[in-house]
Enzyme design. Structure first.
Site, PDB file in Angstrom:
ATOM      1  N   TRP A   1       5.316  -4.442   7.722  1.00 50.05           N
ATOM      2  CA  TRP A   1       4.049  -4.936   7.931  1.00 50.05           C
ATOM      3  C   TRP A   1       4.820  -6.253   6.822  1.00 50.05           C
ATOM      4  O   TRP A   1       5.633  -5.968   5.928  1.00 50.05           O
ATOM      5  CB  TRP A   1       2.795  -4.624   7.670  1.00 50.05           C
ATOM      6  CG  TRP A   1       2.645  -4.081   5.817  1.00 50.05           C
ATOM      7  CD1 TRP A   1       1.722  -4.764   4.956  1.00 50.05           C
ATOM      8  CD2 TRP A   1       2.875  -2.902   5.080  1.00 50.05           C
ATOM      9  NE1 TRP A   1       1.314  -4.017   4.044  1.00 50.05           N
ATOM     10  CE2 TRP A   1       2.921  -2.958   4.056  1.00 50.05           C
ATOM     11  CE3 TRP A   1       4.214  -2.007   5.328  1.00 50.05           C
ATOM     12  CZ2 TRP A   1       2.738  -2.016   2.932  1.00 50.05           C
ATOM     13  CZ3 TRP A   1       4.173  -0.910   4.363  1.00 50.05           C
ATOM     14  CH2 TRP A   1       3.982  -1.192   2.931  1.00 50.05           C
TER      15      TRP A   1
ATOM     16  N   ASN B   1      -1.616  -3.226   6.118  1.00 50.20           N
ATOM     17  CA  ASN B   1      -0.650  -2.004   4.984  1.00 50.20           C
ATOM     18  C   ASN B   1      -0.604  -0.364   4.970  1.00 50.20           C
ATOM     19  O   ASN B   1      -0.087   0.556   4.613  1.00 50.20           O
ATOM     20  CB  ASN B   1      -0.227  -2.082   3.697  1.00 50.20           C
ATOM     21  CG  ASN B   1      -1.953  -2.744   2.951  1.00 50.20           C
ATOM     22  OD1 ASN B   1      -3.229  -1.478   3.419  1.00 50.20           O
ATOM     23  ND2 ASN B   1      -1.718  -3.160   1.725  1.00 50.20           N
TER      24      ASN B   1
ATOM     25  N   VAL C   1      -0.786   1.878   7.423  1.00 44.37           N
ATOM     26  CA  VAL C   1       0.235   2.549   8.405  1.00 44.37           C
ATOM     27  C   VAL C   1       1.096   2.790   7.634  1.00 44.37           C
ATOM     28  O   VAL C   1       2.038   2.634   6.614  1.00 44.37           O
ATOM     29  CB  VAL C   1       0.434   1.095   9.546  1.00 44.37           C
ATOM     30  CG1 VAL C   1       1.259   1.858  10.405  1.00 44.37           C
ATOM     31  CG2 VAL C   1      -0.682   0.598   9.686  1.00 44.37           C
TER      32      VAL C   1
ATOM     33  N   ASP D   1       1.369  -1.318  -0.364  1.00 40.96           N
ATOM     34  CA  ASP D   1      -0.203  -0.345   0.064  1.00 40.96           C
ATOM     35  C   ASP D   1       0.613   1.425   0.013  1.00 40.96           C
ATOM     36  O   ASP D   1       1.727   1.451   0.398  1.00 40.96           O
ATOM     37  CB  ASP D   1      -1.141   0.093   1.314  1.00 40.96           C
ATOM     38  CG  ASP D   1      -1.829   1.221   1.761  1.00 40.96           C
ATOM     39  OD1 ASP D   1      -2.161   1.910   0.300  1.00 40.96           O
ATOM     40  OD2 ASP D   1      -2.669   1.151   2.477  1.00 40.96           O
TER      41      ASP D   1
ATOM     42  N   ASP E   1       8.428   1.082   4.372  1.00 42.58           N
ATOM     43  CA  ASP E   1       8.041   1.914   3.905  1.00 42.58           C
ATOM     44  C   ASP E   1      10.015   3.076   3.970  1.00 42.58           C
ATOM     45  O   ASP E   1      10.492   2.446   4.669  1.00 42.58           O
ATOM     46  CB  ASP E   1       7.275   2.756   4.635  1.00 42.58           C
ATOM     47  CG  ASP E   1       6.485   2.734   4.872  1.00 42.58           C
ATOM     48  OD1 ASP E   1       6.236   2.063   3.569  1.00 42.58           O
ATOM     49  OD2 ASP E   1       5.534   3.109   5.437  1.00 42.58           O
TER      50      ASP E   1
HETATM   51  N1  ABN Z   1       2.294   1.905   4.398  1.00 44.81           N
HETATM   52  C1  ABN Z   1       2.224   2.822   3.804  1.00 44.81           C
HETATM   53  C2  ABN Z   1       1.748   3.624   3.966  1.00 44.81           C
HETATM   54  C3  ABN Z   1       1.980   5.581   4.313  1.00 44.81           C
HETATM   55  C4  ABN Z   1       1.409   5.969   4.839  1.00 44.81           C
HETATM   56  C5  ABN Z   1       0.511   6.294   5.514  1.00 44.81           C
HETATM   57  C6  ABN Z   1      -0.929   4.393   5.256  1.00 44.81           C
HETATM   58  C7  ABN Z   1       0.156   3.657   4.383  1.00 44.81           C
END
Ligand code: ABN
Length: 188
Positions: A115, A162, A164, A90, A134
Site C-alpha cells: 500500500w 493499510n 490489509v 499499520d 509487509d
Molecule cells: N499491513 C499490515 C497488516 C498485516 C496484517 C493485518 C493487518 C495489517
C-alpha cells in the site's frame, strides 16, 4: 482532682505568657506562604523528558506500541511511530524486529504488493511517495506496534489502505512486520 486542675491551669498560664496570638498568626502565615511557594521550586525533569523521547524497546508494543506522536526528536527516529516516513503505516515496525525502516529482518521476505502513502518530510518541506511493504514468513513480531493513517483511503481503494495483510501473495503469508520504502517525490 484539684491538684490536676491547678497543674493544667499553671501550664496554660505559663504557655499564654510565653506566646502571643500575633506570634502564632505570624508562624501560621510563614507556613502557608512556604507551602504555596514549594511547587515553584526548580525540579529536575530531565529524566522524564529523556524517557519520553527514547525509542520503545522490543516488547513495548504490549504496553501500547511504539512512541506516540507528540515528541520532537522522534520524527527522525526509525524506532519511533512518529518517524516521518511512517505517516501511513499499520503494523509492527521492522526496525524493532531485527530489520530496518526499509529492510526486512533475516528469515522474512518482502511482500511484492504494497500500500502506498504520501508523507511530508519536515526537513526539506517536500512530500514523498512511500510504499509500505509487509515482511512475511514468520509469525507476528509483536514489537513497536504503530498505526498511523495520514491520507489513508477507505478499503475500497485497496492500495491506499493499510489495514490489509499484504503477505497474501507470498508463498508463506504469515505477517511479521512492516517497512516503509521511499519511492520518490510526490507530485506537487
Ligand atoms: N499491513 C499490515 C497488516 C498485516 C496484517 C493485518 C493487518 C495489517
Amino acid at each position: 482532682m484539684h491538684r490536676l486542675d491547678r497543674l493544667f491551669e499553671k501550664s496554660s498560664r505559663s504557655l499564654a505568657q510565653r506566646t502571643s496570638r500575633r506570634g502564632f498568626l505570624g508562624l501560621l502565615g510563614q507556613a502557608l506562604t512556604g507551602s504555596l511557594l514549594l511547587p515553584l521550586l526548580p525540579i529536575d525533569r530531565v529524566h522524564r523528558t529523556a524517557a519520553a523521547a527514547t525509542p520503545q524497546p522490543a516488547g513495548a508494543a504490549a504496553a501500547g506500541g511504539a512512541t506516540k506522536p507528540g515528541h520532537g526528536a522522534a520524527i527522525d527516529d526509525p524506532h519511533s511511530c512518529e518517524y516521518w516516513k511512517y505517516c501511513a503505516i499499520d503494523g509492527f515496525l521492522c526496525s524493532c524486529c531485527g530489520g530496518s525502516s526499509h529492510s526486512c529482518p533475516p528469515g522474512t521476505a518482502m511482500s511484492p504488493i504494497t500500500w502506498i502513502g504520501t508523507c511530508h518530510h519536515p526537513g526539506d518541506g517536500r512530500d514523498y511517495l512511500v510504499s509500505y511493504n509487509d515482511c512475511c514468513g514468520k509469525t507476528s513480531c509483536g514489537n513497536c506496534e504503530c498505526n498511523r493513517n495520514e491520507r489513508e483511503k477507505p478499503l475500497y481503494r485497496l492500495s491506499r489502505n493499510n489495514d490489509v495483510n499484504w503477505c497474501m501473495a507470498n508463498s508463506d503469508s504469515n505477517y511479521h512486520c512492516s517497512v516503509s520504502v521511499i519511492l520518490g517525490l510526490a507530485e506537487q
